[in-house]
Design a protein around this motif. Structure first.
Motif, PDB file in Angstrom:
ATOM      1  N   TYR A  65       0.846  -1.188   0.000  1.00 29.27           N
ATOM      2  CA  TYR A  65       0.000   0.000   0.000  1.00 29.27           C
ATOM      3  C   TYR A  65       0.884   1.241   0.000  1.00 29.27           C
ATOM      4  O   TYR A  65       2.075   1.173   0.284  1.00 29.27           O
ATOM      5  CB  TYR A  65      -0.953   0.005   1.198  1.00 29.27           C
ATOM      6  N   ARG A  66       0.254   2.381  -0.295  1.00 31.73           N
ATOM      7  CA  ARG A  66       0.987   3.658  -0.331  1.00 31.73           C
ATOM      8  C   ARG A  66       1.376   4.091   1.079  1.00 31.73           C
ATOM      9  O   ARG A  66       2.503   4.499   1.332  1.00 31.73           O
ATOM     10  CB  ARG A  66       0.145   4.735  -1.012  1.00 31.73           C
ATOM     11  N   ARG A  67       0.422   4.025   2.004  1.00 36.17           N
ATOM     12  CA  ARG A  67       0.683   4.365   3.403  1.00 36.17           C
ATOM     13  C   ARG A  67      -0.411   3.750   4.261  1.00 36.17           C
ATOM     14  O   ARG A  67      -1.472   3.376   3.762  1.00 36.17           O
ATOM     15  CB  ARG A  67       0.775   5.864   3.628  1.00 36.17           C
ATOM     16  N   ALA A  68      -0.134   3.679   5.574  1.00 32.08           N
ATOM     17  CA  ALA A  68      -1.117   3.103   6.488  1.00 32.08           C
ATOM     18  C   ALA A  68      -0.995   3.754   7.854  1.00 32.08           C
ATOM     19  O   ALA A  68       0.064   4.260   8.232  1.00 32.08           O
ATOM     20  CB  ALA A  68      -0.916   1.597   6.609  1.00 32.08           C
ATOM     21  N   LEU A  69      -2.111   3.692   8.569  1.00 33.27           N
ATOM     22  CA  LEU A  69      -2.151   4.112   9.958  1.00 33.27           C
ATOM     23  C   LEU A  69      -2.715   2.958  10.760  1.00 33.27           C
ATOM     24  O   LEU A  69      -3.795   2.450  10.457  1.00 33.27           O
ATOM     25  CB  LEU A  69      -3.044   5.346  10.143  1.00 33.27           C
ATOM     26  N   GLY A  70      -1.981   2.535  11.777  1.00 32.87           N
ATOM     27  CA  GLY A  70      -2.448   1.526  12.711  1.00 32.87           C
ATOM     28  C   GLY A  70      -2.817   2.214  14.016  1.00 32.87           C
ATOM     29  O   GLY A  70      -2.021   2.980  14.565  1.00 32.87           O
ATOM     30  N   VAL A  71      -4.023   1.962  14.504  1.00 35.18           N
ATOM     31  CA  VAL A  71      -4.537   2.610  15.709  1.00 35.18           C
ATOM     32  C   VAL A  71      -4.937   1.546  16.715  1.00 35.18           C
ATOM     33  O   VAL A  71      -5.569   0.545  16.359  1.00 35.18           O
ATOM     34  CB  VAL A  71      -5.770   3.485  15.357  1.00 35.18           C
ATOM     35  N   ASP A  72      -4.581   1.766  17.963  1.00 37.82           N
ATOM     36  CA  ASP A  72      -4.992   0.873  19.047  1.00 37.82           C
ATOM     37  C   ASP A  72      -5.004   1.688  20.324  1.00 37.82           C
ATOM     38  O   ASP A  72      -4.430   2.776  20.369  1.00 37.82           O
ATOM     39  CB  ASP A  72      -4.022  -0.310  19.167  1.00 37.82           C
ATOM     40  N   ILE A  73      -5.637   1.159  21.371  1.00 41.42           N
ATOM     41  CA  ILE A  73      -5.627   1.843  22.663  1.00 41.42           C
ATOM     42  C   ILE A  73      -4.608   1.233  23.618  1.00 41.42           C
ATOM     43  O   ILE A  73      -4.429   1.731  24.720  1.00 41.42           O
ATOM     44  CB  ILE A  73      -7.021   1.864  23.314  1.00 41.42           C
TER      45      ILE A  73
END
Length: 124
Positions: A65-73
Motif C-alpha cells: 500500500y501507499r501508506r497506512a495508519l495503525g490505531v490501538d488503545i
C-alpha cells in the motif's frame, strides 16, 4: 476535545501477544485474499485495533500500500508496532480520536476488534 481511552496492554500477560499474532496470521491471510483489489499501491489503509501491527506488515508484504495508519488503545503494543514496522510505510498511534485523519483513507480494517471489545467492559 475528544477523551482518549488508553490501556497499556490487552492481555494480563503481555508475553502472550506475539503468540496471538501467530494465531491470527491464517485469518489475516484469508482476509487479504478476499480483498478484490490486486493493487493497493495508491491506497491509504487504516487498521483500527492494530495491536502490534502484524496485519499491516503482512498486508504490505502481499499487497503493498501507499501508506497506512495503525490505531490501538494499548500503548505498549503501539510501541512494539513502531519497532516491528520494517519497510512498511505505516504509522502507529495509541488513540481513540481519528479526527486528525478524517477523509484520509481508502480502506479500513477492523477485522478482529469486535472479539476484543468485551474485555473493556467493567464488571461490578
Amino acid at each position: 476535545m475528544a477523551t482518549t481511552l488508553k490501556y497499556n496492554t490487552w492481555h494480563a500477560d503481555p508475553t502472550r501477544e506475539p503468540t496471538m499474532e501467530e494465531a491470527h496470521r491464517p485469518l489475516w491471510n484469508h482476509f487479504i485474499r478476499t480483498i478484490p483489489e490486486a493493487d493497493l499501491s495508491t491506497r491509504a489503509v487504516l487498521d483500527f485495533g492494530c495491536n502490534r501491527g502484524g496485519f499491516l506488515r503482512l498486508l504490505h508484504a502481499q499487497k503493498p500500500y501507499r501508506r497506512a495508519l495503525g490505531v490501538d488503545i494499548a500503548e505498549a503494543f503501539i510501541a512494539a508496532a513502531q519497532t516491528l514496522v520494517g519497510n512498511a510505510p505505516a504509522e502507529f498511534v495509541a488513540t481513540t480520536d481519528l479526527s486528525p485523519w478524517s477523509d484520509c483513507f481508502d480502506a479500513v480494517d477492523y477485522y478482529a476488534v469486535h472479539k476484543l471489545l468485551f474485555r473493556l467492559v467493567k464488571t461490578e
